[in-house]
Scaffold this motif. Structure first.
Motif, PDB file in Angstrom:
ATOM      1  N   GLY A 385      11.520  -0.716  21.851  1.00 55.94           N
ATOM      2  CA  GLY A 385      11.737  -0.644  23.287  1.00 55.94           C
ATOM      3  C   GLY A 385      10.479  -0.929  24.080  1.00 55.94           C
ATOM      4  N   ARG A 386      10.510  -0.559  25.367  1.00 57.59           N
ATOM      5  CA  ARG A 386       9.385  -0.883  26.248  1.00 57.59           C
ATOM      6  C   ARG A 386       8.648   0.358  26.746  1.00 57.59           C
ATOM      7  NH1 ARG A 386       7.712  -5.707  25.570  1.00 57.59           N
ATOM      8  NH2 ARG A 386       6.463  -5.317  27.438  1.00 57.59           N
ATOM      9  N   ASP A 387       9.124   1.533  26.412  1.00 57.42           N
ATOM     10  CA  ASP A 387       8.482   2.746  26.916  1.00 57.42           C
ATOM     11  C   ASP A 387       7.240   3.068  26.093  1.00 57.42           C
ATOM     12  OD1 ASP A 387       8.111   5.297  28.253  1.00 57.42           O
ATOM     13  OD2 ASP A 387       8.945   6.210  26.449  1.00 57.42           O
ATOM     14  N   GLU A 388       6.097   3.158  26.753  1.00 60.49           N
ATOM     15  CA  GLU A 388       4.829   3.371  26.056  1.00 60.49           C
ATOM     16  C   GLU A 388       4.781   4.719  25.344  1.00 60.49           C
ATOM     17  OE1 GLU A 388       0.610   4.547  27.729  1.00 60.49           O
ATOM     18  OE2 GLU A 388       0.932   2.395  27.997  1.00 60.49           O
ATOM     19  N   LEU A 389       5.115   5.800  26.056  1.00 60.52           N
ATOM     20  CA  LEU A 389       5.062   7.122  25.432  1.00 60.52           C
ATOM     21  C   LEU A 389       6.042   7.215  24.270  1.00 60.52           C
ATOM     22  CD1 LEU A 389       4.675   9.748  28.306  1.00 60.52           C
ATOM     23  CD2 LEU A 389       3.010   9.087  26.585  1.00 60.52           C
ATOM     24  N   GLY A 390       7.202   6.600  24.439  1.00 57.35           N
ATOM     25  CA  GLY A 390       8.181   6.607  23.359  1.00 57.35           C
ATOM     26  C   GLY A 390       7.662   5.883  22.133  1.00 57.35           C
ATOM     27  N   GLN A 391       7.030   4.738  22.326  1.00 54.83           N
ATOM     28  CA  GLN A 391       6.466   3.985  21.204  1.00 54.83           C
ATOM     29  C   GLN A 391       5.392   4.785  20.480  1.00 54.83           C
ATOM     30  OE1 GLN A 391       5.145   0.456  23.222  1.00 54.83           O
ATOM     31  NE2 GLN A 391       7.001  -0.694  22.733  1.00 54.83           N
ATOM     32  N   ILE A 392       4.517   5.391  21.264  1.00 54.21           N
ATOM     33  CA  ILE A 392       3.428   6.178  20.666  1.00 54.21           C
ATOM     34  C   ILE A 392       3.987   7.366  19.896  1.00 54.21           C
ATOM     35  CG2 ILE A 392       1.415   7.616  21.188  1.00 54.21           C
ATOM     36  CD1 ILE A 392       0.931   5.773  23.617  1.00 54.21           C
ATOM     37  N   GLY A 393       4.922   8.087  20.532  1.00 57.40           N
ATOM     38  CA  GLY A 393       5.506   9.259  19.879  1.00 57.40           C
ATOM     39  C   GLY A 393       6.267   8.889  18.622  1.00 57.40           C
ATOM     40  N   ALA A 394       7.055   7.821  18.680  1.00 54.95           N
ATOM     41  CA  ALA A 394       7.833   7.398  17.515  1.00 54.95           C
ATOM     42  C   ALA A 394       6.921   6.935  16.385  1.00 54.95           C
ATOM     43  CB  ALA A 394       8.794   6.283  17.921  1.00 54.95           C
ATOM     44  N   ALA A 395       5.849   6.209  16.727  1.00 56.11           N
ATOM     45  CA  ALA A 395       4.909   5.735  15.698  1.00 56.11           C
ATOM     46  C   ALA A 395       4.231   6.923  15.007  1.00 56.11           C
ATOM     47  CB  ALA A 395       3.865   4.818  16.328  1.00 56.11           C
ATOM     48  N   GLU A 396       3.825   7.907  15.767  1.00 56.32           N
ATOM     49  CA  GLU A 396       3.180   9.083  15.179  1.00 56.32           C
ATOM     50  C   GLU A 396       4.166   9.880  14.326  1.00 56.32           C
ATOM     51  OE1 GLU A 396       1.215  11.361  18.174  1.00 56.32           O
ATOM     52  OE2 GLU A 396      -0.137   9.742  18.753  1.00 56.32           O
ATOM     53  N   PHE A 397       5.402   9.966  14.793  1.00 58.46           N
ATOM     54  CA  PHE A 397       6.422  10.688  14.028  1.00 58.46           C
ATOM     55  C   PHE A 397       6.659  10.014  12.678  1.00 58.46           C
ATOM     56  CE2 PHE A 397      11.081  11.011  13.125  1.00 58.46           C
ATOM     57  CZ  PHE A 397      11.074  12.319  12.676  1.00 58.46           C
ATOM     58  N   LEU A 398       6.784   8.680  12.669  1.00 59.27           N
ATOM     59  CA  LEU A 398       7.020   7.961  11.415  1.00 59.27           C
ATOM     60  C   LEU A 398       5.846   8.121  10.448  1.00 59.27           C
ATOM     61  CD1 LEU A 398       8.687   4.637  12.637  1.00 59.27           C
ATOM     62  CD2 LEU A 398       9.787   6.617  11.587  1.00 59.27           C
ATOM     63  N   GLN A 399       4.630   8.115  10.990  1.00 55.87           N
ATOM     64  CA  GLN A 399       3.461   8.316  10.125  1.00 55.87           C
ATOM     65  C   GLN A 399       3.505   9.690   9.464  1.00 55.87           C
ATOM     66  OE1 GLN A 399      -0.489   6.878  11.841  1.00 55.87           O
ATOM     67  NE2 GLN A 399       0.846   6.689  13.622  1.00 55.87           N
ATOM     68  N   SER A 400       3.839  10.699  10.237  1.00 54.78           N
ATOM     69  CA  SER A 400       3.907  12.062   9.691  1.00 54.78           C
ATOM     70  C   SER A 400       5.018  12.161   8.649  1.00 54.78           C
ATOM     71  CB  SER A 400       4.153  13.069  10.815  1.00 54.78           C
ATOM     72  OG  SER A 400       3.073  13.085  11.720  1.00 54.78           O
ATOM     73  N   MET A 401       6.144  11.521   8.921  1.00 58.76           N
ATOM     74  CA  MET A 401       7.254  11.554   7.970  1.00 58.76           C
ATOM     75  C   MET A 401       6.861  10.915   6.641  1.00 58.76           C
ATOM     76  SD  MET A 401      10.262  12.834   9.132  1.00 58.76           S
ATOM     77  CE  MET A 401      11.678  11.864   8.657  1.00 58.76           C
ATOM     78  N   ALA A 402       6.122   9.799   6.715  1.00 55.48           N
ATOM     79  CA  ALA A 402       5.800   9.030   5.505  1.00 55.48           C
ATOM     80  C   ALA A 402       4.565   9.538   4.780  1.00 55.48           C
ATOM     81  CB  ALA A 402       5.603   7.566   5.869  1.00 55.48           C
ATOM     82  N   SER A 403       3.789  10.398   5.420  1.00 57.44           N
ATOM     83  CA  SER A 403       2.540  10.865   4.814  1.00 57.44           C
ATOM     84  C   SER A 403       2.797  11.573   3.481  1.00 57.44           C
ATOM     85  CB  SER A 403       1.828  11.816   5.784  1.00 57.44           C
ATOM     86  OG  SER A 403       0.633  12.303   5.210  1.00 57.44           O
ATOM     87  N   LEU A 411      11.256   3.577   3.039  1.00 58.62           N
ATOM     88  CA  LEU A 411      12.429   3.600   3.920  1.00 58.62           C
ATOM     89  C   LEU A 411      12.064   3.128   5.331  1.00 58.62           C
ATOM     90  CD1 LEU A 411      15.405   4.292   4.240  1.00 58.62           C
ATOM     91  CD2 LEU A 411      14.743   6.661   4.716  1.00 58.62           C
ATOM     92  N   VAL A 412      10.882   3.535   5.798  1.00 59.07           N
ATOM     93  CA  VAL A 412      10.425   3.101   7.126  1.00 59.07           C
ATOM     94  C   VAL A 412      10.268   1.581   7.159  1.00 59.07           C
ATOM     95  CG1 VAL A 412       8.501   3.169   8.774  1.00 59.07           C
ATOM     96  CG2 VAL A 412       9.280   5.280   7.682  1.00 59.07           C
ATOM     97  N   ILE A 413       9.661   1.019   6.101  1.00 58.01           N
ATOM     98  CA  ILE A 413       9.460  -0.436   6.039  1.00 58.01           C
ATOM     99  C   ILE A 413      10.804  -1.151   5.927  1.00 58.01           C
ATOM    100  CG2 ILE A 413       8.493  -2.291   4.634  1.00 58.01           C
ATOM    101  CD1 ILE A 413       6.201  -0.358   3.925  1.00 58.01           C
ATOM    102  N   LYS A 414      11.701  -0.580   5.129  1.00 59.89           N
ATOM    103  CA  LYS A 414      13.022  -1.173   4.949  1.00 59.89           C
ATOM    104  C   LYS A 414      13.800  -1.218   6.263  1.00 59.89           C
ATOM    105  CE  LYS A 414      17.313  -0.591   2.307  1.00 59.89           C
ATOM    106  NZ  LYS A 414      18.023   0.268   1.310  1.00 59.89           N
ATOM    107  N   GLU A 415      13.626  -0.180   7.085  1.00 61.43           N
ATOM    108  CA  GLU A 415      14.333  -0.117   8.367  1.00 61.43           C
ATOM    109  C   GLU A 415      13.702  -1.026   9.426  1.00 61.43           C
ATOM    110  OE1 GLU A 415      17.048   1.368   9.285  1.00 61.43           O
ATOM    111  OE2 GLU A 415      17.487   2.574   7.502  1.00 61.43           O
ATOM    112  N   GLY A 416      12.635  -1.730   9.058  1.00 61.09           N
ATOM    113  CA  GLY A 416      12.004  -2.652   9.990  1.00 61.09           C
ATOM    114  C   GLY A 416      10.858  -2.072  10.778  1.00 61.09           C
ATOM    115  N   GLY A 417      10.331  -0.935  10.328  1.00 63.11           N
ATOM    116  CA  GLY A 417       9.241  -0.276  11.048  1.00 63.11           C
ATOM    117  C   GLY A 417       7.979  -1.112  11.106  1.00 63.11           C
TER     118      GLY A 417
END
Length: 626
Positions: A385-403, A411-417
């Protein structure tokens, strides 16, 4: 110095029932006409008011505060005394509000005078009745302190009786405010906010007054009290401490989150969010039960209330122990639904919602629940999407999930992350610096861990994007790109070959003379890794400037001793190439290497030995061909 609440004598007649010994009750609705004809109240010669009423109230307040203090020393029946103490404090709060000088009578207005006299009598009777109950409390307190009671069961019964009387008294005084309209916006006078440098007692008195208004005021007064409270807690954190110490006020704020009035809900959410900003007070909020109401605000509250509620939840869930409390109230589902419907939800909420979810990842059961709830694909869509805070929050969330979890990373890469993140880095796209910064960090944590993922990035054109920012980006994005490139060259030999082919080494050389020691060291380390590839080594040696600069930088006089390890590693790799070795031997700065060898530096000694062996072979070759 303080303005008080309105005088009770100015109010409309109201009913107050206060239980005294023998269950005697006083009814303020009883008018003068019901009095006997010889009652002084029926006389037209109205007496001058005395100050006895105010004195009695003041003495009663002092007595109550004295008993409250005394009760802290009691070591028996502690639960019951805690309840008694709470009732006494409530009673004191109402009496403080009523402690104002009684008005002078208007000799020209018989109706007003009759009402004032009646209110005066009603208040005096109530104070007298409450005083009797307070005296009983003091007697029981002394007996409990001295353990001078005849039996535990009998004392428990007496304590229960006095608790009932105090509860009845509090209800009676509360009725004055609720039914008489004492605390309404039109009638109430506001206690002046203490000025700068005021003492703690003045500040506490002010907060206690706001508490009273919030508890028993009408809607308008509740709003005004909350606005005033938020004003002081944002100005001075001492007020925040006072609010926390008054535990009942925090509970009241939590309860008011469920108010149907939008303004009250918003102001309460803001106040709780301010308190949550202090680590030492988070436990008080949890114990006061704020989690459930905050989640209900997220479901049905206004945007402003939701923003404060989600900010508070983010702070509270920084402590992983509180994750279960949020989950128990259905908070995980509410947050996931909010993110799933990001196109219909106010964008201001998406980033903070992702941050709250990020804080919950540490609990494995909750993490698995989020994965099953399609959280990963939801976050990938948010990144697109285009929302900056949303992009930042989602990126940080995915990093924490995959750590530390290879399955989730895949799974993140497979989903197109990875592709979605690479698009944000693309110079042709119009994303902010913060979005690109978060995307680069996420790519490093998600894709730099395997050769397959790096090769996938190369296929996306990621290296060209980084190189563009190294060459043409402004200072901030250039530094981000440089650090990312330094890490990238350490991932695989294929990555190093690709980077060498498109021109990364020339950019790294430029950073060898940066002002920052950290940047110089990173550039030297990256080059030392790059020249391990024979093809890169040959390309690097073709530029005389490169060899000369590195030999120059190993001069201790230049203050680059911290980089010697990596600079010497570069020269040692180059010395294995005949073409580069001749350039090193004939350089005007080769003396720097010899000096370091004489000083006992191991890599410098190795380089000198290679250079000497080469010269010896050249001499032999010359003799052989002469």
């Amino acid at each position: 110095m303080r303005k008080r609440l309105p005088k009770l004598n100015e109010l409309q007649p109201c009913k107050i029932e206060v239980e005294e010994e023998g269950s005697k009750r006083f009814d303020c609705r009883r008018g003068p006409r019901e009095q006997k004809s010889n009652d002084p109240e029926n006389s037209r010669n109205y007496p001058s008011p005395s100050t006895t009423g105010e004195d009695d109230i003041r003495r009663l307040i002092d007595d109550i505060e004295s008993i409250v203090t005394l009760s802290h020393t009691i070591r028996v029946f502690t639960i019951k005394w805690q309840l008694i103490r709470k009732k006494l404090e409530e009673l004191s709060m109402f009496l403080v509000a009523a402690e104002t000088p009684l008005p002078r009578y208007n000799h020209n207005d018989n109706n007003v005078n009759t009402q004032n006299l009646h209110q005066h009598k009603c208040l005096s009777e109530a104070v007298a009745a409450i005083s009797g109950t307070v005296r009983v409390c003091r007697d029981l307190a002394n007996r409990c302190i001295n353990v001078s009671y005849s039996g535990k069961l009998l004392m428990q019964s007496e304590l229960d009786r006095v608790i009932s009387k105090l509860d009845f008294a509090v209800k009676g005084v509360t009725d004055i405010y609720n039914s008489s309209g004492v605390v309404t916006g039109d009638l109430a006078l506001v206690v002046l906010k203490p000025g700068l440098g005021s003492g703690r007692e003045d500040m506490r008195f002010y907060v206690k007054d706001l508490w009273t208004r919030l508890k028993i005021g009408d809607t308008q007064m509740k709003r005004q009290a909350l606005v005033s409270l938020n004003e002081v807690i944002t100005e001075d954190e001492k007020y925040v401490k006072i609010v926390v110490e008054m535990g009942d006020l925090v509970i009241l704020l939590a309860n008011c989150l469920d108010s149907n009035d939008c303004c009250i809900q918003e102001q309460c959410a803001f106040a709780i969010a301010v308190v949550s900003g202090f680590d030492s007070y988070k436990g008080v909020l949890i114990v006061s039960g704020v989690i459930g109401p905050l989640i209900r605000v997220l479901e049905k509250g206004s945007l402003k209330a939701k923003e404060s509620a989600i900010r508070c939840l983010e702070k509270l869930t920084e402590n992983g122990d509180n994750a279960w409390a949020l989950s128990a109230h259905g908070g995980v589902t509410v947050l996931l639904n909010l993110c799933s419907n990001y196109e219909q939800v106010d964008v201001e909420l998406i980033g903070p919602a992702c941050w709250v979810l990020r804080n919950l990842v540490g609990v494995e059961e909750i993490k698995r629940f989020m994965i099953e709830g399609d959280a990963i694909s939801v976050c990938v869509r948010i990144i697109k999407g285009r929302d900056e805070l949303g992009q930042i929050g989602a990126a940080e969330f995915l990093q924490s999930m995959a750590s530390g979890d290879e399955n989730v990373r895949q799974l993140v890469i497979k989903e197109g992350g990875a592709r979605a993140l690479a698009r944000i880095v693309d110079p042709k796209s119009n994303y902010s610096f913060k979005s690109r910064e978060s995307a680069l960090k996420a790519i490093e944590n998600l894709c730099y861990l395997s050769v397959e993922s790096v090769n996938m990035l190369i296929g996306y054109g990621f290296m060209d994007q980084i190189l563009y920012f190294l060459r043409k980006g402004d200072t901030s994005i250039q530094e981000l790109a440089f650090k990312s490139a330094c890490r990238l060259c350490g991932t695989s030999e294929d990555a190093r070959k690709s980077m060498g082919d498109i021109g990364f080494m020339a950019e790294f050389v430029k950073f060898l003379e940066a002002k920052s020691y950290e940047i110089r060291e990173m550039a030297a380390e990256a080059l030392s890794i790059m020249v391990l590839v024979p093809k890169n080594r040959k390309k690097f040696a073709n530029d005389d400037h490169n060899i000369g600069l590195i030999l120059q930088l190993v001069d201790p006089k230049e203050g680059n001793s911290g980089n010697f390890k990596f600079l010497l590693s570069i020269i040692l790799s180059l010395s294995s190439c005949n073409h580069a070795r001749r350039k090193i031997a004939h350089s005007g700065y080769v003396k720097n290497i010899e000096n370091l060898a004489d000083a006992g530096v191991s890599d410098a000694k190795k380089i000198v030995r290679k250079l000497s062996a080469n010269r010896f072979r050249n001499m032999l070759n010359g003799i052989w061909h002469s």
